[in-house]
Motif scaffolding. Sequence first.
Motif, PDB file in Angstrom:
ATOM      1  N   PHE A  67       0.591  -1.026  -0.176  1.00 28.93           N
ATOM      2  CA  PHE A  67      -0.070   0.187  -0.089  1.00 28.93           C
ATOM      3  C   PHE A  67       0.564   1.321   0.242  1.00 28.93           C
ATOM      4  CE2 PHE A  67      -2.486   3.462   2.923  1.00 28.93           C
ATOM      5  CZ  PHE A  67      -3.490   3.864   1.318  1.00 28.93           C
ATOM      6  N   THR A  68       2.296   1.631   0.966  1.00 34.09           N
ATOM      7  CA  THR A  68       3.068   2.729   0.610  1.00 34.09           C
ATOM      8  C   THR A  68       3.456   2.421  -0.287  1.00 34.09           C
ATOM      9  OG1 THR A  68       3.323   1.722   3.726  1.00 34.09           O
ATOM     10  CG2 THR A  68       4.944   2.968   2.068  1.00 34.09           C
ATOM     11  N   ALA A  69       3.994   1.617  -0.944  1.00 33.13           N
ATOM     12  CA  ALA A  69       4.538   1.049  -2.288  1.00 33.13           C
ATOM     13  C   ALA A  69       3.414   2.015  -3.063  1.00 33.13           C
ATOM     14  CB  ALA A  69       5.200  -0.226  -3.233  1.00 33.13           C
ATOM     15  N   TYR A  70       2.224   1.667  -3.256  1.00 34.28           N
ATOM     16  CA  TYR A  70       0.937   1.799  -4.445  1.00 34.28           C
ATOM     17  C   TYR A  70       1.541   3.843  -4.270  1.00 34.28           C
ATOM     18  CZ  TYR A  70      -3.732   2.868  -5.832  1.00 34.28           C
ATOM     19  OH  TYR A  70      -4.467   3.629  -6.580  1.00 34.28           O
ATOM     20  N   ARG A  71       1.168   3.922  -2.774  1.00 36.12           N
ATOM     21  CA  ARG A  71       0.783   5.375  -3.325  1.00 36.12           C
ATOM     22  C   ARG A  71       1.731   6.271  -3.708  1.00 36.12           C
ATOM     23  NH1 ARG A  71      -0.793   6.182   2.675  1.00 36.12           N
ATOM     24  NH2 ARG A  71       0.544   7.856   2.976  1.00 36.12           N
ATOM     25  N   ARG A  72       2.753   6.063  -3.393  1.00 34.51           N
ATOM     26  CA  ARG A  72       4.755   6.773  -3.515  1.00 34.51           C
ATOM     27  C   ARG A  72       4.032   6.110  -5.064  1.00 34.51           C
ATOM     28  NH1 ARG A  72       7.979   4.866   0.946  1.00 34.51           N
ATOM     29  NH2 ARG A  72       7.163   5.809   2.831  1.00 34.51           N
ATOM     30  N   ARG A  73       3.496   5.481  -5.672  1.00 32.73           N
ATOM     31  CA  ARG A  73       3.799   5.607  -7.285  1.00 32.73           C
ATOM     32  C   ARG A  73       4.762   3.637  -7.908  1.00 32.73           C
ATOM     33  NH1 ARG A  73      -0.999   6.077  -9.768  1.00 32.73           N
ATOM     34  NH2 ARG A  73      -2.083   7.795  -9.767  1.00 32.73           N
ATOM     35  N   GLN A  74       5.128   3.461  -6.968  1.00 29.05           N
ATOM     36  CA  GLN A  74       6.309   2.249  -6.814  1.00 29.05           C
ATOM     37  C   GLN A  74       6.103   1.455  -7.386  1.00 29.05           C
ATOM     38  OE1 GLN A  74       8.274   3.098  -2.945  1.00 29.05           O
ATOM     39  NE2 GLN A  74       9.124   4.438  -3.642  1.00 29.05           N
ATOM     40  N   TYR A  75       6.532  -0.046  -7.456  1.00 29.31           N
ATOM     41  CA  TYR A  75       6.784  -0.570  -7.917  1.00 29.31           C
ATOM     42  C   TYR A  75       5.705  -1.727  -7.100  1.00 29.31           C
ATOM     43  CZ  TYR A  75       6.647  -5.955  -9.075  1.00 29.31           C
ATOM     44  OH  TYR A  75       6.397  -7.285  -9.559  1.00 29.31           O
ATOM     45  N   TYR A  76       4.515  -2.069  -6.975  1.00 28.62           N
ATOM     46  CA  TYR A  76       3.384  -3.153  -5.851  1.00 28.62           C
ATOM     47  C   TYR A  76       2.952  -4.313  -6.229  1.00 28.62           C
ATOM     48  CZ  TYR A  76      -0.574  -1.225  -8.033  1.00 28.62           C
ATOM     49  OH  TYR A  76      -0.653  -0.959  -8.612  1.00 28.62           O
ATOM     50  N   ARG A  77       2.789  -5.062  -5.140  1.00 26.68           N
ATOM     51  CA  ARG A  77       2.101  -6.369  -5.700  1.00 26.68           C
ATOM     52  C   ARG A  77       0.917  -6.240  -5.415  1.00 26.68           C
ATOM     53  NH1 ARG A  77       5.571 -11.850  -5.296  1.00 26.68           N
ATOM     54  NH2 ARG A  77       2.851 -12.029  -5.908  1.00 26.68           N
ATOM     55  N   MET A  78       0.023  -7.338  -5.993  1.00 25.96           N
ATOM     56  CA  MET A  78      -1.867  -7.101  -5.298  1.00 25.96           C
ATOM     57  C   MET A  78      -2.391  -7.843  -5.818  1.00 25.96           C
ATOM     58  SD  MET A  78      -4.127  -4.940  -7.893  1.00 25.96           S
ATOM     59  CE  MET A  78      -4.312  -5.844  -9.315  1.00 25.96           C
ATOM     60  N   HIS A  79      -3.456  -7.935  -5.337  1.00 22.16           N
ATOM     61  CA  HIS A  79      -4.612  -9.062  -5.134  1.00 22.16           C
ATOM     62  C   HIS A  79      -5.113  -8.669  -5.441  1.00 22.16           C
ATOM     63  CE1 HIS A  79      -1.911 -12.214  -4.035  1.00 22.16           C
ATOM     64  NE2 HIS A  79      -1.653 -11.268  -2.942  1.00 22.16           N
ATOM     65  N   GLY A  80      -6.488  -9.242  -6.672  1.00 18.97           N
ATOM     66  CA  GLY A  80      -7.652  -8.697  -7.382  1.00 18.97           C
ATOM     67  C   GLY A  80      -7.849  -8.257  -8.567  1.00 18.97           C
ATOM     68  N   GLY A  81      -8.374  -7.465  -9.282  1.00 19.66           N
ATOM     69  CA  GLY A  81      -8.425  -7.357 -10.936  1.00 19.66           C
ATOM     70  C   GLY A  81      -9.528  -5.933 -10.899  1.00 19.66           C
ATOM     71  N   VAL A  82     -10.216  -5.670 -11.981  1.00 18.87           N
ATOM     72  CA  VAL A  82     -10.869  -5.276 -12.486  1.00 18.87           C
ATOM     73  C   VAL A  82     -11.783  -6.179 -12.240  1.00 18.87           C
ATOM     74  CG1 VAL A  82     -11.903  -3.533 -14.445  1.00 18.87           C
ATOM     75  CG2 VAL A  82     -10.052  -4.301 -13.877  1.00 18.87           C
ATOM     76  N   ALA A  83     -12.909  -4.662 -11.247  1.00 18.55           N
ATOM     77  CA  ALA A  83     -14.600  -5.670 -11.162  1.00 18.55           C
ATOM     78  C   ALA A  83     -15.781  -5.474 -12.682  1.00 18.55           C
ATOM     79  CB  ALA A  83     -14.668  -4.726 -10.014  1.00 18.55           C
ATOM     80  N   THR A  84     -15.744  -6.132 -13.051  1.00 20.97           N
ATOM     81  CA  THR A  84     -17.244  -5.535 -14.334  1.00 20.97           C
ATOM     82  C   THR A  84     -18.274  -6.024 -13.724  1.00 20.97           C
ATOM     83  OG1 THR A  84     -16.597  -7.974 -15.161  1.00 20.97           O
ATOM     84  CG2 THR A  84     -15.128  -6.308 -15.805  1.00 20.97           C
ATOM     85  N   ALA A  85     -19.098  -6.642 -12.309  1.00 17.91           N
ATOM     86  CA  ALA A  85     -20.072  -6.865 -12.197  1.00 17.91           C
ATOM     87  C   ALA A  85     -20.201  -6.202 -10.676  1.00 17.91           C
ATOM     88  CB  ALA A  85     -20.138  -7.997 -12.007  1.00 17.91           C
TER      89      ALA A  85
END
Length: 92
Positions: A35-53
Amino acid sequence: MYSKTFDLGTVRRETVVTVRLNTMANVRLLTEVNFTAYRRRQYYRMHGGVATAPLFKISVPATAHWYLVLDVEGLEPRPLHPQVTIGELTEP
């Protein structure tokens, strides 16, 4: 608003996080470090994806402190009005 962040706190492995959405959105489940890396626009790993429903479920992969970020980056910019439930959602 085009993004929402939820501090889920410590969530146990295999807990189901359910997101109800009014529009298509990116769903990002992130550990504190990512989350910290995401906020800093750095490389990060996540779980999830695009919710189309309107209903998106994700199983937490490990017991840890988690953040849930919902946004429309790269999608049609629409306001988000999500509902987030932690734990198994009982379906009729």
